[in-house]
Write an enzyme that holds these catalytic residues in place. Sequence first.
Site, PDB file in Angstrom:
ATOM      1  CB  ALA A  64      -1.052  -0.210   1.324  1.00 54.31           C
ATOM      2  CB  ALA A 115       0.173   6.158  -3.189  1.00 53.87           C
ATOM      3  N   PRO A 116       2.133   8.020  -0.825  1.00 56.17           N
ATOM      4  CG  PRO A 116       2.480   9.977  -0.361  1.00 56.17           C
ATOM      5  CD  PRO A 116       1.635   8.643   0.123  1.00 56.17           C
ATOM      6  N   GLY A 117       4.414   7.145  -1.386  1.00 57.16           N
ATOM      7  CA  GLY A 117       5.782   6.590  -1.829  1.00 57.16           C
ATOM      8  C   GLY A 117       7.094   7.107  -0.645  1.00 57.16           C
ATOM      9  CD  GLU A 131      -2.401   3.737  -3.558  1.00 58.49           C
ATOM     10  OE1 GLU A 131      -1.559   3.505  -2.605  1.00 58.49           O
ATOM     11  OE2 GLU A 131      -3.644   3.965  -3.423  1.00 58.49           O
ATOM     12  CG  ASP A 178       2.462   2.407   5.673  1.00 62.67           C
ATOM     13  OD1 ASP A 178       2.360   2.481   7.038  1.00 62.67           O
ATOM     14  OD2 ASP A 178       2.503   3.397   4.954  1.00 62.67           O
ATOM     15  CB  CYS A 228      -0.251   6.616  10.733  1.00 63.87           C
ATOM     16  SG  CYS A 228      -1.745   6.860   9.475  1.00 63.87           S
TER      17      CYS A 228
HETATM   18  N1  SAM Z   1       3.147   3.577   2.434  1.00 62.71           N
HETATM   19  C1  SAM Z   1       2.885   4.894   1.942  1.00 62.71           C
HETATM   20  C2  SAM Z   1       3.972   5.813   2.125  1.00 62.71           C
HETATM   21  O1  SAM Z   1       4.788   5.474   3.019  1.00 62.71           O
HETATM   22  O2  SAM Z   1       3.939   6.996   1.333  1.00 62.71           O
HETATM   23  C3  SAM Z   1       1.558   5.301   2.711  1.00 62.71           C
HETATM   24  C4  SAM Z   1       0.417   4.470   2.697  1.00 62.71           C
HETATM   25  S1  SAM Z   1      -1.158   5.062   3.096  1.00 62.71           S
HETATM   26  C5  SAM Z   1      -1.092   4.720   4.734  1.00 62.71           C
HETATM   27  C6  SAM Z   1      -2.223   3.545   2.563  1.00 62.71           C
HETATM   28  C7  SAM Z   1      -2.587   3.514   0.938  1.00 62.71           C
HETATM   29  O3  SAM Z   1      -3.008   2.409   0.744  1.00 62.71           O
HETATM   30  C8  SAM Z   1      -3.245   4.640   0.553  1.00 62.71           C
HETATM   31  O4  SAM Z   1      -2.621   5.420  -0.628  1.00 62.71           O
HETATM   32  C9  SAM Z   1      -4.637   3.874   0.068  1.00 62.71           C
HETATM   33  O5  SAM Z   1      -4.989   4.370  -1.383  1.00 62.71           O
HETATM   34  C10 SAM Z   1      -3.871   2.369  -0.394  1.00 62.71           C
HETATM   35  N2  SAM Z   1      -4.893   1.278  -0.384  1.00 62.71           N
HETATM   36  C11 SAM Z   1      -6.107   1.349   0.305  1.00 62.71           C
HETATM   37  N3  SAM Z   1      -6.346  -0.020  -0.106  1.00 62.71           N
HETATM   38  C12 SAM Z   1      -5.498  -0.625  -0.728  1.00 62.71           C
HETATM   39  C13 SAM Z   1      -5.652  -1.873  -1.390  1.00 62.71           C
HETATM   40  N4  SAM Z   1      -6.471  -2.880  -1.244  1.00 62.71           N
HETATM   41  N5  SAM Z   1      -4.513  -2.568  -2.266  1.00 62.71           N
HETATM   42  C14 SAM Z   1      -3.583  -1.453  -2.406  1.00 62.71           C
HETATM   43  N6  SAM Z   1      -3.812  -0.340  -1.920  1.00 62.71           N
HETATM   44  C15 SAM Z   1      -4.445   0.220  -1.118  1.00 62.71           C
END
Ligand code: SAM
Length: 299
Positions: free
Chosen positions: A115, A117-119, A139, A182, A233
């Site tokens: 998971a 984005a934004p990376g 993502e 994450d 978080c």
């Molecule tokens: N790891 C990222 C970073 O450090 O920049 C932050 C990730 S954020 C907590 C969680 C992300 O998971 C969001 O961008 C969301 O759109 C994505 N997400 C939610 N459900 C998902 C799924 N089933 N598969 C992949 N991505 C998913």
Amino acid sequence: MDIPAFLAGQLASQYDEADVRRILSGYGVQRRTTLRVNRLRTNADAVRAALAEAGIGAEPVAWSEDALVLAAGQEEALAGLAVYSRGEIYVQSLSSMIPPLVLDAKPGENVLDMAAAPGGKTTQIAALTENRAMITACERNKARAERLRFNVERQGASHVTVMNVDARQLSDLFAFDRVLLDAPCSGSGTVAQGFRGRFEAAYLARTVQLQTSLLHKAIRLLKPGHEMVYSTCSILRQENEQVIESALRTGQVELLPIDDAAFEGVPRLPVTLAGTLCVCPDERYEGFFVARLKKCARR
Ligand code: SAM
């Protein structure tokens, strides 16, 4: 500071009064901007010098040479600096730098960031492995996947494949040396002035369901005998310890303790699963949870 009644009730049922007071005070302070030096493009001395030249004060962090805490009120000047536009720094919360350090990916490994984005963490893993790990970054959200691609490019992370997919749909034929999950979460660790998050029982239950299914998928995609990291978080136990416990009950994974000494000075909250780490929000840190798991070897 006013917080939604549902969140207040959850905190009161999970933490003692002193910890609830620490959490509320952490929600209420103006959080300092923190950044990670991108070792793929530069080094900490060069960034410190560029910040000093721009009159921006920055303090080091005991547990990471790459982390800097900016002096209060100086973040706006950052966007105009060449170190920023050239991808030599990445604005990232201190807590969010912990999971990639715990993951400890090695050059040559196949790493899944489920998971992504934004990376922030994808590009941190690339930097920690000197671009020598093969990273698959998933993502689900299209716009966020674009942002991920942009950041991967700008940070010079050259061995990253971005997949705009729901990670639950990844083929089980994949097998990774390490996985970072994450997970999407309620954001209860990042509450701040003006926060308008959703805190209600049904939303939390849906979030926990998604976290649980993503974690079970992560375990399927991890090679036996290999390690993964789960992080959020959030500081609510439903999204943290309880999700980990559901995985432990399957007997497919064991919990590995996080080395406390490696994160000196990180403000902590009590955990119900020894060896996991829950960060208390304060002026420098967002609330965060991190757990390290190992998939049992096939018998
Ligand atoms: N790891 C990222 C970073 O450090 O920049 C932050 C990730 S954020 C907590 C969680 C992300 O998971 C969001 O961008 C969301 O759109 C994505 N997400 C939610 N459900 C998902 C799924 N089933 N598969 C992949 N991505 C998913």
